[in-house]
Design a protein around this motif. Structure first.
Motif, PDB file in Angstrom:
ATOM      1  N   ALA A 196     -16.391  -1.224 -15.746  1.00 48.82           N
ATOM      2  CA  ALA A 196     -16.395  -0.772 -17.139  1.00 48.82           C
ATOM      3  C   ALA A 196     -15.833   0.638 -17.279  1.00 48.82           C
ATOM      4  CB  ALA A 196     -17.813  -0.845 -17.699  1.00 48.82           C
ATOM      5  N   TRP A 197     -16.172   1.515 -16.341  1.00 48.60           N
ATOM      6  CA  TRP A 197     -15.725   2.903 -16.475  1.00 48.60           C
ATOM      7  C   TRP A 197     -14.217   3.034 -16.361  1.00 48.60           C
ATOM      8  CZ3 TRP A 197     -13.165   4.150 -12.091  1.00 48.60           C
ATOM      9  CH2 TRP A 197     -13.571   3.556 -10.886  1.00 48.60           C
ATOM     10  N   TRP A 198     -13.542   2.091 -15.679  1.00 41.81           N
ATOM     11  CA  TRP A 198     -12.084   2.177 -15.532  1.00 41.81           C
ATOM     12  C   TRP A 198     -11.390   1.997 -16.884  1.00 41.81           C
ATOM     13  CZ3 TRP A 198      -8.689   3.912 -12.113  1.00 41.81           C
ATOM     14  CH2 TRP A 198      -7.350   3.553 -12.268  1.00 41.81           C
ATOM     15  N   ALA A 199     -11.777   0.954 -17.619  1.00 40.26           N
ATOM     16  CA  ALA A 199     -11.188   0.730 -18.935  1.00 40.26           C
ATOM     17  C   ALA A 199     -11.663   1.770 -19.940  1.00 40.26           C
ATOM     18  CB  ALA A 199     -11.537  -0.680 -19.421  1.00 40.26           C
ATOM     19  N   ALA A 200     -12.923   2.169 -19.841  1.00 41.53           N
ATOM     20  CA  ALA A 200     -13.487   3.104 -20.815  1.00 41.53           C
ATOM     21  C   ALA A 200     -12.803   4.461 -20.773  1.00 41.53           C
ATOM     22  CB  ALA A 200     -14.988   3.266 -20.563  1.00 41.53           C
ATOM     23  N   GLN A 201     -12.378   4.897 -19.593  1.00 37.49           N
ATOM     24  CA  GLN A 201     -11.769   6.226 -19.501  1.00 37.49           C
ATOM     25  C   GLN A 201     -10.411   6.293 -20.198  1.00 37.49           C
ATOM     26  OE1 GLN A 201     -11.211   7.213 -15.342  1.00 37.49           O
ATOM     27  NE2 GLN A 201     -10.036   5.364 -14.934  1.00 37.49           N
TER      28      GLN A 201
END
Length: 309
Positions: A196-201
């Motif tokens: 999730a953090w990859w797309a969110a950034q």
């Protein structure tokens, strides 16, 4: 600072173990160290990576495979090879080479038949900072040739062939570069399911909030101050952050602070609990201890004792 920038900084090469061998079949090199991350590529020829509990993976010129430890693996000329496995690990590094270029038992052959040239780098990973990154990776990760890592491999091939002062530093930095290129391409693959953090950034709102949190995690952040920094309303930030990251902004911040604190408790033996608390944004060591136990399951003192030599 992006999330990925922060997570990858705990995966810096420092005295990484390198091997470069030109092999003629049959061969079987068994890597027994179970390093946290091991990057393998071939510059010419081909072979197979056979890891415990995983299907065999072909390795063609400029393909890259990353194996996540503690899994061990074998590089073979073909699946089911008749070659007797040669054990390769840190303990068999040639002392006068510092473990950087050759390993005892590696068969260096240059008979003009166009053998397979293997480059492998074992990656040390220390501390808790990079744990979310490692947890997002499969045991075997492959990126095919033709990507942004190809120029790095050209540099690696040239440097491994040398024997000059400063070689280790150059190899370490090239390995860092190659690993970053490989992970970025793997996370961005069309059929991938990145964390999730990859797309969110990369989100215009949540990405700004994540950069603020990672740039200064000890700051007295509130939903209001984060929303102001991201130039959106508090309700917009809260909903978008939770939708993309999977938890509220301040819950994410607390977990990240406790990750940073876990490493500080181990790395700075003379620092008091109050010192560590202040460094991650807590003026009250008691409040910090309560938060640490809620996130990590033990209080800071117990955590430090458990990991002390």
């Amino acid at each position: 600072m992006s999330v990925f920038d922060d997570l990858i900084r705990g995966v810096r090469a420092n005295g990484s173990l390198f091997g470069s061998s030109t092999l003629s079949p049959p061969w079987a090199l068994h890597f027994v160290d179970g390093a946290p991350l091991t990057l393998c590529t071939v510059l010419g020829g081909s072979g197979w990576i056979v890891a415990d509990g995983c299907p065999p993976e072909p390795l063609r010129p400029y393909d890259t495979i990353v194996v996540r430890g503690p899994t061990t693996f074998t590089f073979v000329d073909e699946v089911g090879t008749a070659a007797e496995p040669i054990v390769c690990g840190e303990d068999c590094a040639t002392p006068d080479q510092g473990g950087t270029r050759h390993r005892l038992g590696w068969s260096d052959v240059d008979d003009g038949t166009g053998g397979t040239t293997l480059i492998v780098g074992a990656y040390p990973v220390r501390g808790e900072i990079s744990r979310p990154l490692l947890d997002a990776l499969p045991v075997i990760l492959r990126v095919d040739a033709g990507g942004t890592g190809d120029p790095v491999l050209d540099h690696l091939a040239a440097e491994v062939a040398l024997d000059v002062p400063g070689q280790q530093v150059v190899l370490d930095r090239l390995l860092d570069w190659m690993l970053v290129c490989t992970l970025r391409e793997w996370f961005d693959r069309p059929d991938g399911e990145p964390p999730a953090w990859w797309a969110a950034q990369r989100d215009s709102v949540v990405g700004d909030a994540l950069r603020l949190l990672h740039a200064d995690p000890a700051a007295p952040w509130t939903i209001a101050s984060l929303a102001e920094g991201a130039k959106v309303s508090r309700s917009t930030l809260a909903k978008r952050f939770a939708d993309l990251v999977g938890e509220p902004p301040l819950t994410y911040l607390t977990r990240w602070r406790m990750t940073l604190a876990a490493d500080l408790l181990v790395e700075r033996e003379k620092a008091t609990i109050a010192d560590v608390a202040r460094e991650v944004g807590y003026s009250d060591p008691f409040g910090f201890s309560v938060a640490f136990k809620r996130v990590r399951g033990v209080n800071p003192s117990e955590f430090r004792r458990a990991l002390s030599p």
